[in-house]
Design a protein around this motif. Structure first.
Motif, PDB file in Angstrom:
ATOM      1  N   PHE A 154       0.854  -1.193   0.000  1.00 36.71           N
ATOM      2  CA  PHE A 154       0.000   0.000   0.000  1.00 36.71           C
ATOM      3  C   PHE A 154       0.888   1.239   0.000  1.00 36.71           C
ATOM      4  CE2 PHE A 154      -2.896  -3.213   1.502  1.00 36.71           C
ATOM      5  CZ  PHE A 154      -4.160  -2.795   1.111  1.00 36.71           C
ATOM      6  N   TYR A 155       0.410   2.281  -0.668  1.00 38.20           N
ATOM      7  CA  TYR A 155       1.143   3.551  -0.637  1.00 38.20           C
ATOM      8  C   TYR A 155       0.169   4.700  -0.878  1.00 38.20           C
ATOM      9  CZ  TYR A 155       0.911   3.413  -5.754  1.00 38.20           C
ATOM     10  OH  TYR A 155       0.458   3.363  -7.053  1.00 38.20           O
ATOM     11  N   ASN A 156       0.669   5.906  -0.633  1.00 36.98           N
ATOM     12  CA  ASN A 156      -0.134   7.112  -0.821  1.00 36.98           C
ATOM     13  C   ASN A 156       0.392   7.805  -2.090  1.00 36.98           C
ATOM     14  OD1 ASN A 156      -1.085   9.763  -0.709  1.00 36.98           O
ATOM     15  ND2 ASN A 156      -1.115   9.789   1.543  1.00 36.98           N
ATOM     16  N   PRO A 157      -0.376   7.817  -3.179  1.00 38.65           N
ATOM     17  CA  PRO A 157       0.130   8.364  -4.444  1.00 38.65           C
ATOM     18  C   PRO A 157       0.580   9.822  -4.328  1.00 38.65           C
ATOM     19  CG  PRO A 157      -1.935   7.191  -4.794  1.00 38.65           C
ATOM     20  CD  PRO A 157      -1.745   7.286  -3.317  1.00 38.65           C
ATOM     21  N   ALA A 158      -0.112  10.601  -3.515  1.00 35.75           N
ATOM     22  CA  ALA A 158       0.259  12.019  -3.389  1.00 35.75           C
ATOM     23  C   ALA A 158       1.630  12.167  -2.731  1.00 35.75           C
ATOM     24  CB  ALA A 158      -0.801  12.748  -2.566  1.00 35.75           C
ATOM     25  N   VAL A 159       1.902  11.322  -1.738  1.00 29.55           N
ATOM     26  CA  VAL A 159       3.204  11.370  -1.062  1.00 29.55           C
ATOM     27  C   VAL A 159       4.305  10.958  -2.035  1.00 29.55           C
ATOM     28  CG1 VAL A 159       4.578  10.306   0.786  1.00 29.55           C
ATOM     29  CG2 VAL A 159       2.212  11.000   1.223  1.00 29.55           C
ATOM     30  N   PHE A 160       4.012   9.942  -2.833  1.00 30.79           N
ATOM     31  CA  PHE A 160       5.008   9.510  -3.831  1.00 30.79           C
ATOM     32  C   PHE A 160       5.279  10.629  -4.836  1.00 30.79           C
ATOM     33  CE2 PHE A 160       6.372   4.944  -4.088  1.00 30.79           C
ATOM     34  CZ  PHE A 160       6.131   4.672  -2.755  1.00 30.79           C
ATOM     35  N   ALA A 161       4.215  11.296  -5.257  1.00 24.39           N
ATOM     36  CA  ALA A 161       4.380  12.393  -6.222  1.00 24.39           C
ATOM     37  C   ALA A 161       5.184  13.535  -5.595  1.00 24.39           C
ATOM     38  CB  ALA A 161       3.005  12.882  -6.672  1.00 24.39           C
ATOM     39  N   GLU A 162       4.877  13.804  -4.333  1.00 27.83           N
ATOM     40  CA  GLU A 162       5.568  14.899  -3.634  1.00 27.83           C
ATOM     41  C   GLU A 162       7.073  14.652  -3.561  1.00 27.83           C
ATOM     42  OE1 GLU A 162       3.927  15.418   0.302  1.00 27.83           O
ATOM     43  OE2 GLU A 162       5.767  16.424   0.971  1.00 27.83           O
ATOM     44  N   HIS A 163       7.461  13.399  -3.362  1.00 27.90           N
ATOM     45  CA  HIS A 163       8.889  13.076  -3.237  1.00 27.90           C
ATOM     46  C   HIS A 163       9.519  12.674  -4.573  1.00 27.90           C
ATOM     47  CE1 HIS A 163       9.194  13.249   1.185  1.00 27.90           C
ATOM     48  NE2 HIS A 163       7.929  12.881   1.151  1.00 27.90           N
ATOM     49  N   GLY A 164       8.702  12.647  -5.610  1.00 31.71           N
ATOM     50  CA  GLY A 164       9.227  12.283  -6.931  1.00 31.71           C
ATOM     51  C   GLY A 164       9.584  10.812  -7.039  1.00 31.71           C
ATOM     52  N   TRP A 165       8.894   9.959  -6.291  1.00 29.72           N
ATOM     53  CA  TRP A 165       9.191   8.522  -6.323  1.00 29.72           C
ATOM     54  C   TRP A 165       8.288   7.812  -7.319  1.00 29.72           C
ATOM     55  CZ3 TRP A 165       8.339   8.360  -0.356  1.00 29.72           C
ATOM     56  CH2 TRP A 165       9.449   8.891   0.301  1.00 29.72           C
ATOM     57  N   ASP A 296      -7.615  14.674   2.831  1.00 25.51           N
ATOM     58  CA  ASP A 296      -7.807  14.553   1.380  1.00 25.51           C
ATOM     59  C   ASP A 296      -6.836  13.526   0.789  1.00 25.51           C
ATOM     60  OD1 ASP A 296      -5.511  15.934   1.738  1.00 25.51           O
ATOM     61  OD2 ASP A 296      -6.025  17.642   0.454  1.00 25.51           O
ATOM     62  N   ALA A 297      -6.374  12.640   1.643  1.00 24.55           N
ATOM     63  CA  ALA A 297      -5.418  11.625   1.183  1.00 24.55           C
ATOM     64  C   ALA A 297      -6.146  10.489   0.461  1.00 24.55           C
ATOM     65  CB  ALA A 297      -4.653  11.067   2.379  1.00 24.55           C
ATOM     66  N   ASP A 298      -5.362   9.723  -0.288  1.00 25.27           N
ATOM     67  CA  ASP A 298      -5.926   8.583  -0.986  1.00 25.27           C
ATOM     68  C   ASP A 298      -4.909   7.441  -0.935  1.00 25.27           C
ATOM     69  OD1 ASP A 298      -7.769   7.160  -2.326  1.00 25.27           O
ATOM     70  OD2 ASP A 298      -7.570   8.199  -4.247  1.00 25.27           O
ATOM     71  N   TRP A 299      -5.365   6.251  -1.180  1.00 25.63           N
ATOM     72  CA  TRP A 299      -4.455   5.110  -1.145  1.00 25.63           C
ATOM     73  C   TRP A 299      -4.461   4.386  -2.487  1.00 25.63           C
ATOM     74  CZ3 TRP A 299      -6.396   0.130  -1.976  1.00 25.63           C
ATOM     75  CH2 TRP A 299      -7.779  -0.042  -1.886  1.00 25.63           C
TER      76      TRP A 299
END
Lengths: 451, 313
Positions: A154-165, A296-299
């Motif tokens: 599982f991951y949070n797409p917004a967090v990945f986008a924020e860190h460029g992962w 407003d997070a999503d998984w």
């Protein structure tokens, strides 16, 4: 006491006795047609949906059998069933938390072979081949799997986008994300076992499948390889070094106080980068993300990355969470079999139930046309991918025998604290497994290329 | 007077003795009749399973199938298993802790409270409240309080006190057992206090007055009057504390399940895991037998001591 009151009393006694007798007769008559079934649910809503779609629907369509659902709690349905069945009682339809537990019932003649019913209802064609294979004991079918899932990331797409992962698929990509997450003050991989010690088996199943691979696990489970082989030692040594770096759960001490809830909350608020856990979390993930959680997070999820260069990325360790069998002492075996068949014979109905509850479905052969449009795309993706995948692995709680599985997650604590070396841990694991393999307590797993 | 005396048959004549014996038998019979339902229930729910456990402790029973006789193999494993030996050690530490900490707190608290004239009821209620809380409730409250991310450590850090900022009470193997014992004690000591206080109120006030006239200070009153005066209660609670300390399960299971790395494992948690996770009911039965023997030895030792020292209880 007056004569009148004595007469009244006598009449009352006769009336009570007569009504008891009649009730007894009625009970006997109805019990001949009633199939009892103990089940547990994640929520009241899920229970109501199951009752309406499977129990009530079956009872309405069936003239000769009626199912009576007896709801238990997840925390004790296993022990209640064990105690009742061991005493020669229990429900007609026997619950097991997977085929390994059903094997225990079968070995002690507490449940019946379902072979004749399997032929009658063609269950071999209905069930996925790997699930049918896992439910065999000495070549005979003893249980019907009614809920299956896997371990995913599982991951949070917004967090990945924020860190460029990008979502990691290889060991190198996984290490890159973990290193950067740790540097950013995050917990790279969610992990912990507070409140439920067996949680460690989720991560260990992920690691064993993704770092050692299904083929090697299959060889161990069939007795042709050993947990002490270098692949396992390397995997556990790497895991230990990652724990020491704080990648799994933040630190050794916090591992023991982290809960599943903490990790999902961490995913939602950006404190946890990745979380490898079971797909049963599909039903609860929504409560940590979006409107329900006030954020407003999503998984999203992805298949497990390879955790070594020798394993193909995207392995799905398969887990059967519920297996149902027929009690040896049941007086309504054909009716019980008919009910079991009703739980697996209509893929569209099964997936419709999943769309309503997010609960794991039975491992039945399914067409993409059976998936309802209302089913969450993320959940549908998993159940469309698994039947096509040839990279299927083994969840420990489904394929490992009881004592081996218990050793796996209890003694793992000592690896975390540094009280035991990976090789000593694996030697103990192998010793426990050897005893259970010799005692015939290991189910024959499907071959890893099946699927 | 003399006529009356001679008219009454002398005490202990065969007729009289026969009548008294009859009454005694009848009284005993009645007593047994009253006790019979309870004895039958006890035999069924304690004696039966107890005997079954004894039998299964010599088998490899998995809890479901047939039980094969394995001789004393389970007992050999029991006394050589590092997990069991470590659990016994934890039970001993637990016993020591509960014989000293809550006992001392409750004795001191009860003695001080016995001298309070106003508001005593309020304090009794306040101290007793934790005892009536469900174990699961107090465990969850304390798990939150001791949480390394959202508990007291973080709260104190927020006001500039860093004492517990990096302390993981339940996650650190060196602290976990003590932390669980502390939480259990939080619930337990108030109960002891109320019992001690009730016992202290039964001590003759004249003894205190006499001691005060003789110039005894509070400590001497406590040592020479209170303690001997409540000895029956004290000894009984010490005995029960030792027995309960070997049977402890609930707090450990809820808070740590024996972890981290077995650092809070007690015989109860090892037994539970062995029986219900590993499906080794035969081996788990041998652990149950060990617990029974320990409890029996404690009670026997207490009875011997009681006879030797001529205690009233």
């Amino acid at each position: 006491m007056s004569k009148i009151s004595r007469r009244v009393l006598r009449s009352a006694v006769v009336a009570v006795a007569a009504s008891s007798l009649l009730a007894g007769c009625a009970g006997a008559a109805s019990s001949a047609e009633t199939v009892t079934y103990w089940a547990a649910f994640n929520s009241k809503d899920t229970q109501k949906t199951f009752q309406a779609e499977f129990i009530d629907a079956f009872n309405e369509s069936s003239d000769d059998a009626q199912v009576k659902l007896d709801v238990k709690q997840w925390s004790n349905i296993g022990s209640l069933t064990d105690t009742a069945v061991a005493a020669g009682r229990g429900a007609d339809v026997v619950f097991s938390p997977g085929p390994s537990s059903a094997l225990g019932f079968a070995s002690s003649d507490r449940i019946d072979s379902l072979d004749s019913f399997a032929k009658e209802y063609e269950w071999e064609k209905v069930l996925e081949p790997w699930a049918y294979q896992a439910s065999l004991v000495d070549g005979e079918l003893y249980s019907i799997p009614t809920g299956y899932g896997s371990i995913v990331m599982f991951y949070n797409p917004a967090v990945f986008a924020e860190h460029g992962w990008t979502v990691p698929t290889t060991a190198a990509e996984f290490e890159k994300v973990a290193t950067e997450a740790a540097a950013a003050g995050m917990i790279p991989v969610g992990a912990g076992n507070s409140g439920y010690q067996a949680q460690s088996e989720w991560y260990l199943s992920a690691v064993l499948n993704a770092a050692v691979g299904p083929q090697k696990l299959y060889e161990v489970l069939t007795g042709t390889a050993k947990f002490t082989d270098p692949e396992f030692v390397d995997a556990m040594t790497t895991l230990k070094s990652q724990i020491d770096k704080g990648w799994w759960g933040g630190s050794a001490n916090s591992y023991f106080t982290n809960t599943d809830t903490d990790m999902f909350t961490g995913l939602a608020n950006g404190k946890v980068a990745l979380y490898m856990t079971g797909t049963w979390s599909f039903s609860s993930a929504g409560s940590y993300f979006g409107e329900a959680a006030g954020n407003d997070a999503d998984w999203n999820w992805a298949p497990l990355p390879a955790l070594s260069d020798n394993v193909e990325p995207g392995v799905y360790p398969l887990a059967i969470g519920t297996s149902l069998s027929i009690n040896t002492v049941s007086k309504n075996k054909p009716a019980a079999a008919k009910f079991l068949d009703s739980l697996i014979n209509d893929p569209a109905k099964i997936y419709n139930y999943m769309a309503e509850t997010n609960e794991n479905p039975a491992p039945v052969v399914v067409e993409e046309s059976d998936f309802p449009a209302s089913l969450d795309e993320r959940i549908a993706r998993l159940y469309k991918d698994i039947p096509k995948s040839s990279n299927l692995g083994y969840a420990s709680w489904t394929f490992f025998p009881a004592a081996t599985d218990t050793y796996l997650y209890t003694e793992f604590d000592k690896i975390i604290t540094g009280d035991m070396s990976p090789s000593d841990y694996l030697a103990g694991l192998q010793k426990t497994f050897d005893g259970e393999l010799a005692a015939g307590k290991v189910i024959v797993p499907f071959a890893p290329t099946a699927g | 007077m003399s006529r009356t005396a001679t008219a009454v048959p002398p005490q202990g004549t065969p007729l009289r003795r026969h009548g008294r014996t009859k009454i005694r038998y009848r009284t005993r019979g009645l007593a047994w009749a009253f006790m019979a339902p309870l004895l039958i229930v006890n035999l069924l729910v304690i004696g039966g399973p107890g005997l079954a456990s004894f039998f299964y402790s010599f088998t490899d029973w998995d809890g479901l199938g047939s039980a094969n006789f394995v001789g004393i193999a389970n007992y050999v494993e029991l006394f050589t298993s590092p997990a069991v030996l470590s659990a016994i050690q934890h039970n001993l530490i637990w016993t020591g802790f509960f014989l000293v900490v809550p006992m001392s707190m409750a004795l001191l608290g009860a003695f001080l409270l016995s001298r309070v004239r106003r508001g005593q009821i309020l304090f009794r209620v306040l101290f007793f409240i934790p005892y009536v809380l469900a174990t699961i409730v107090s465990s969850i409250i304390w798990r939150q309080i001791l949480s390394p991310t959202a508990g007291i450590g973080q709260a104190l850090q927020g006001i500039g006190i860093d004492w517990f900022a990096d302390t993981n009470f339940l996650g650190d193997p060196a602290l976990a057992l003590g932390s669980v014992a502390f939480i259990n004690n939080w619930q337990w000591w108030g109960f002891l206090l109320v019992l001690f206080l009730a016992a202290m109120q039964g001590v003759d006030p004249a003894l205190y007055e006499a001691a005060r006239l003789d110039g005894a200070n509070a400590f001497r009153e406590f040592w020479h009057i209170t303690l001997p005066g409540i000895r029956p209660t004290l000894m009984f609670l010490m005995l029960m504390t030792v027995i309960w300390s070997f049977l402890v399960f609930d707090y450990v299971f809820i808070l740590t399940q024996g972890g981290p790395a077995g650092s809070t494992d007690v015989i109860g948690t090892v037994l539970y895991r062995t029986a219900f996770s590993e499906n080794r009911a035969g081996y788990a039965s041998s652990m149950a037998m060990l617990l029974t023997v320990i409890s029996a030895a404690i009670v026997l030792g207490y009875q011997l001591l009681r006879k030797k020292l001529k205690w009233e209880v």
